[in-house]
Design an enzyme around this catalytic site. Structure first.
Site: not given
Length: 440
Positions: A116, A202, A331-332
């Site tokens: 959020e 990453s 996923h993100s």
């Protein structure tokens, strides 16, 4: 209980739900070259090729890709939290099971709040762990605290179980002055030397060969520890996975490859990722003992990881665990999964086969948890997360000078020149930057 070897045809149905077994080629075939060297002088008409262990045949026949038909999925609990086979119940004490549950639900609460906060523009990025909490906590609980962890990016529950402070989760996502990574990483790229958790990077799958190297070093040092390497089924399509598997097998490294098969590599479903039987089917081809488990059953994950760890240390060999689960969240925060899967599909896994609800059913059936405790814990956990969240948000960002440190023991001239150039630029144009948000 026998925990190695093949699943027999007679016992296959039972093994699919009850019996923990790792599948691989017979132990005597792990080094076919060495076997054949022993029989090289034999006059028998048998293959002497150094690259395989086999017999001659006189009929042209291609091996079918489904020669291993449907690797079974090991589980301990059913979807209602009932133990299926009492002999597979890990018989964990109430205190430990409560830690499982509280770690999983605290992670879930943290996910909701940080997701959020990204949507409100307060942090730049986030990845939730919804639906995969059982794979994190079940595996983490079976490890020794000194075992080295290489994660991909969706293993925050491993750190949560190892008591990584909520404040540090928040500091990392905000990249503030107390972030262990000094604000240099994207959110969710956690790392903690004290808890033996290597910092997330990453690029996909780079951690796999790195983890094998660390495991080989542990073996050479007789460290009596293992390395566990987490990755998704999508990362298993990278070349680094092949290199890591092959090095681990040939160098006989004490490592657990833990694959979270959650159904999607971002938007690509498994049906478009591979044609074989998932990731566990690849293990025997490398000579790696392998198993497929129900990733939504925290006890199945715990049992499999505990046995794999025991044998990895004792036998110096790698293990592959494929945990079947489902990624309930996007996923993100850069992804909208409604574009490639239905709401009904997501709701099934959220409402009918969730690792948290399954463990809660188990606890309730034993009188260890009730609705009042659930309500109180939810309130308490949210309060804890919000307190850490508010503290992290108020802190300054690290000094811009830290952009140049911690790479070289002695800063090279070229880097020093860049640092001086930035300092002059900020001195001249500092009013155009929010420097009051950064530590001096």
């Amino acid at each position: 209980m026998e925990r190695s070897g093949h699943v027999s045809a007679q016992g296959e149905a039972q093994s699919a739900e009850f019996v923990l077994q790792f599948s691989c080629f017979p132990r005597t075939q792990r080094h076919p070259q060495r076997q054949q060297e022993q029989h090289f002088s034999s006059l028998d008409d048998k293959p002497q090729f150094p690259g395989a262990s086999a017999e001659f045949i006189d009929k042209l026949e291609f091996m079918q890709p489904n020669v291993i038909s449907g690797i079974p999925i090991y589980r301990v609990m059913d979807r209602q939290g009932q133990i299926i086979n009492p002999s597979e119940d890990p018989q964990l004490p109430q205190e430990k099971v409560l830690k499982f549950y509280k770690s999983m639900t605290l992670l879930n609460t943290m996910d909701r709040i940080l997701y959020e906060s990204q949507r409100q523009g307060r942090i730049s990025f986030y990845m939730t762990n919804y639906g995969e909490e059982g794979t994190h906590v079940g595996s983490a609980a079976a490890l020794d605290n000194t075992d080295l962890v290489f994660g991909q990016y969706r293993e925050a529950g491993v750190l949560m179980y190892r008591d990584f402070p909520l404040e540090q989760f928040m500091n990392q996502c905000y990249g503030n002055v107390n972030d262990l990574g000094k604000g240099r990483q994207m959110p969710v790229h956690y790392g903690c030397k004290e808890r033996h958790f290597v910092t997330i990077s990453s690029p996909l799958a780079t951690q796999i060969p790195q983890a094998v190297g660390a495991a080989y070093a542990a073996k050479r040092a007789n460290a009596n520890r293992i390395v566990i390497c987490y990755f998704g089924e999508g990362a298993a399509s990278e070349g680094d996975a092949h290199a890591g598997f092959n090095f681990a097998a040939t160098l006989e490294c004490p490592i657990i490859f833990f694959c979270r098969n959650n159904g999607y590599a971002i938007s690509t479903p498994t049906s478009e990722q591979y044609r074989g039987d998932g990731i566990a089917a690849r293990g025997p081809g490398y000579g790696i003992l392998s198993i497929r488990v129900d990733g939504n059953d925290v006890f199945a994950v715990y049992n499999a990881t505990k046995e794999a760890r025991r044998r990895a240390v004792a036998e110096n060999q790698p293990f592959l665990i494929e945990a079947m689960t489902y990624r309930i969240g996007h996923h993100s925060t850069s992804d909208d999964s409604s574009a490639y899967r239905s709401v009904d599909e997501v709701n099934y896994w959220d409402k009918q086969d969730h690792p948290i609800s399954r463990l809660r059913h188990y606890m309730q059936s034993r009188g260890w948890w009730d609705d009042e405790q659930e309500k109180a814990w939810r309130k308490q956990s949210r309060k804890k997360v919000m307190e850490a969240f508010e503290q992290a948000e108020r802190k300054l960002k690290p000094s811009p000078s830290l952009l140049f440190s911690d790479v070289y023991q002695e800063m090279p001239a070229q880097l020093r020149k860049q640092q001086e150039s930035l300092a002059r630029h900020l001195q001249t144009y500092g009013e155009h930057y929010p420097l009051d948000h950064f530590e001096k």
